[in-house]
Design a protein around this motif. Structure first.
Motif, PDB file in Angstrom:
ATOM      1  N   LYS A  25      -4.851  -6.688   9.450  1.00 13.76           N
ATOM      2  CA  LYS A  25      -4.767  -8.011   8.836  1.00 13.76           C
ATOM      3  C   LYS A  25      -4.198  -7.920   7.423  1.00 13.76           C
ATOM      4  CE  LYS A  25      -7.513 -12.165   8.069  1.00 13.76           C
ATOM      5  NZ  LYS A  25      -8.821 -12.787   8.235  1.00 13.76           N
ATOM      6  N   ILE A  26      -4.666  -6.960   6.659  1.00 12.92           N
ATOM      7  CA  ILE A  26      -4.186  -6.782   5.286  1.00 12.92           C
ATOM      8  C   ILE A  26      -2.725  -6.343   5.274  1.00 12.92           C
ATOM      9  CG2 ILE A  26      -4.436  -5.359   3.210  1.00 12.92           C
ATOM     10  CD1 ILE A  26      -7.492  -5.277   3.930  1.00 12.92           C
ATOM     11  N   VAL A  27      -2.414  -5.323   6.066  1.00 11.27           N
ATOM     12  CA  VAL A  27      -1.053  -4.786   6.084  1.00 11.27           C
ATOM     13  C   VAL A  27      -0.057  -5.840   6.551  1.00 11.27           C
ATOM     14  CG1 VAL A  27       0.472  -3.086   7.170  1.00 11.27           C
ATOM     15  CG2 VAL A  27      -1.771  -2.384   6.319  1.00 11.27           C
ATOM     16  N   LEU A  28      -0.368  -6.542   7.618  1.00 11.19           N
ATOM     17  CA  LEU A  28       0.546  -7.562   8.138  1.00 11.19           C
ATOM     18  C   LEU A  28       0.762  -8.685   7.134  1.00 11.19           C
ATOM     19  CD1 LEU A  28      -0.670  -7.672  11.838  1.00 11.19           C
ATOM     20  CD2 LEU A  28       1.485  -6.715  10.983  1.00 11.19           C
ATOM     21  N   LYS A  29      -0.287  -9.090   6.448  1.00 12.03           N
ATOM     22  CA  LYS A  29      -0.172 -10.146   5.430  1.00 12.03           C
ATOM     23  C   LYS A  29       0.746  -9.692   4.293  1.00 12.03           C
ATOM     24  CE  LYS A  29      -1.951 -14.098   4.014  1.00 12.03           C
ATOM     25  NZ  LYS A  29      -1.750 -15.338   4.721  1.00 12.03           N
ATOM     26  N   LEU A  30       0.578  -8.457   3.840  1.00 16.49           N
ATOM     27  CA  LEU A  30       1.418  -7.944   2.764  1.00 16.49           C
ATOM     28  C   LEU A  30       2.865  -7.759   3.222  1.00 16.49           C
ATOM     29  CD1 LEU A  30      -1.073  -5.392   1.187  1.00 16.49           C
ATOM     30  CD2 LEU A  30      -0.245  -7.499   0.133  1.00 16.49           C
ATOM     31  N   GLU A  31       3.059  -7.287   4.449  1.00 11.24           N
ATOM     32  CA  GLU A  31       4.414  -7.126   4.973  1.00 11.24           C
ATOM     33  C   GLU A  31       5.118  -8.470   5.117  1.00 11.24           C
ATOM     34  OE1 GLU A  31       4.105  -2.946   7.468  1.00 11.24           O
ATOM     35  OE2 GLU A  31       3.855  -4.825   8.571  1.00 11.24           O
ATOM     36  N   GLU A  32       4.380  -9.506   5.496  1.00  7.69           N
ATOM     37  CA  GLU A  32       4.965 -10.852   5.600  1.00  7.69           C
ATOM     38  C   GLU A  32       5.498 -11.335   4.265  1.00  7.69           C
ATOM     39  OE1 GLU A  32       2.092 -13.545   7.209  1.00  7.69           O
ATOM     40  OE2 GLU A  32       2.154 -12.628   9.191  1.00  7.69           O
ATOM     41  N   SER A  33       4.867 -10.890   3.177  1.00  6.18           N
ATOM     42  CA  SER A  33       5.312 -11.316   1.849  1.00  6.18           C
ATOM     43  C   SER A  33       6.339 -10.347   1.256  1.00  6.18           C
ATOM     44  CB  SER A  33       4.114 -11.486   0.909  1.00  6.18           C
ATOM     45  OG  SER A  33       3.454 -10.259   0.706  1.00  6.18           O
ATOM     46  N   GLY A  34       6.901  -9.461   2.107  1.00  5.73           N
ATOM     47  CA  GLY A  34       8.005  -8.619   1.687  1.00  5.73           C
ATOM     48  C   GLY A  34       7.628  -7.285   1.068  1.00  5.73           C
ATOM     49  N   LYS A  35       6.390  -6.877   1.224  1.00  3.71           N
ATOM     50  CA  LYS A  35       5.957  -5.611   0.646  1.00  3.71           C
ATOM     51  C   LYS A  35       5.998  -4.496   1.677  1.00  3.71           C
ATOM     52  CE  LYS A  35       3.280  -7.898  -2.861  1.00  3.71           C
ATOM     53  NZ  LYS A  35       3.966  -9.145  -2.686  1.00  3.71           N
ATOM     54  N   ASN A  36       6.355  -3.304   1.236  1.00  2.00           N
ATOM     55  CA  ASN A  36       6.359  -2.114   2.069  1.00  2.00           C
ATOM     56  C   ASN A  36       5.043  -1.393   1.814  1.00  2.00           C
ATOM     57  OD1 ASN A  36       7.025   0.044   3.643  1.00  2.00           O
ATOM     58  ND2 ASN A  36       8.650   0.790   2.313  1.00  2.00           N
ATOM     59  N   ILE A  37       4.249  -1.165   2.845  1.00  5.36           N
ATOM     60  CA  ILE A  37       2.884  -0.646   2.695  1.00  5.36           C
ATOM     61  C   ILE A  37       2.794   0.787   3.214  1.00  5.36           C
ATOM     62  CG2 ILE A  37       0.458  -1.045   3.276  1.00  5.36           C
ATOM     63  CD1 ILE A  37       1.877  -3.310   1.655  1.00  5.36           C
ATOM     64  N   GLN A  38       2.088   1.624   2.451  1.00  5.48           N
ATOM     65  CA  GLN A  38       1.785   2.977   2.891  1.00  5.48           C
ATOM     66  C   GLN A  38       0.279   3.172   2.824  1.00  5.48           C
ATOM     67  OE1 GLN A  38       3.399   6.131   0.505  1.00  5.48           O
ATOM     68  NE2 GLN A  38       2.466   7.712   1.738  1.00  5.48           N
ATOM     69  N   LEU A  39      -0.312   3.650   3.895  1.00  3.82           N
ATOM     70  CA  LEU A  39      -1.730   3.991   3.925  1.00  3.82           C
ATOM     71  C   LEU A  39      -1.856   5.484   3.634  1.00  3.82           C
ATOM     72  CD1 LEU A  39      -2.787   2.135   7.200  1.00  3.82           C
ATOM     73  CD2 LEU A  39      -2.818   1.269   4.864  1.00  3.82           C
ATOM     74  N   THR A  40      -2.714   5.848   2.691  1.00  4.63           N
ATOM     75  CA  THR A  40      -2.904   7.256   2.352  1.00  4.63           C
ATOM     76  C   THR A  40      -4.382   7.603   2.384  1.00  4.63           C
ATOM     77  OG1 THR A  40      -3.100   6.877  -0.025  1.00  4.63           O
ATOM     78  CG2 THR A  40      -0.894   7.283   0.829  1.00  4.63           C
ATOM     79  N   GLY A  41      -4.669   8.883   2.460  1.00  7.67           N
ATOM     80  CA  GLY A  41      -6.028   9.372   2.338  1.00  7.67           C
ATOM     81  C   GLY A  41      -6.908   9.224   3.561  1.00  7.67           C
ATOM     82  N   LEU A  42      -6.345   8.777   4.671  1.00  8.82           N
ATOM     83  CA  LEU A  42      -7.154   8.659   5.885  1.00  8.82           C
ATOM     84  C   LEU A  42      -7.529  10.052   6.384  1.00  8.82           C
ATOM     85  CD1 LEU A  42      -5.168   5.911   7.801  1.00  8.82           C
ATOM     86  CD2 LEU A  42      -7.540   5.714   7.067  1.00  8.82           C
ATOM     87  N   ASN A  43      -8.807  10.247   6.682  1.00  9.09           N
ATOM     88  CA  ASN A  43      -9.183  11.527   7.281  1.00  9.09           C
ATOM     89  C   ASN A  43      -8.645  11.574   8.715  1.00  9.09           C
ATOM     90  OD1 ASN A  43     -11.063  10.102   8.910  1.00  9.09           O
ATOM     91  ND2 ASN A  43     -12.703  10.444   7.452  1.00  9.09           N
TER      92      ASN A  43
END
Length: 57
Positions: A25-43
């Motif tokens: 939900k967070i990633v899709l919302k940010l991508e809709e507003s034109g942001k490129n998202i990277q998730l880091t630190g996931l075990n």
């Protein structure tokens, strides 16, 4: 210009599909507003779960 954002999960663990849905939900919302998202630190278990269940790219 595409804005780049990093979400750091270094102190977190994703337990189940509801956690993945929240991340989506967070990633899709940010991508809709034109942001490129990277998730880091996931075990490793969290990363496997997100990779298996997430709908975001």
């Amino acid at each position: 210009m595409v804005e780049y954002k990093v979400i750091d999960f270094g102190q977190a663990h994703v337990w189940d599909d509801s956690g993945v849905a929240a991340i989506d939900k967070i990633v899709l919302k940010l991508e809709e507003s034109g942001k490129n998202i990277q998730l880091t630190g996931l075990n490793k278990p969290s990363s496997n779960l997100v990779n298996r269940l997430a709908i975001h790219s």
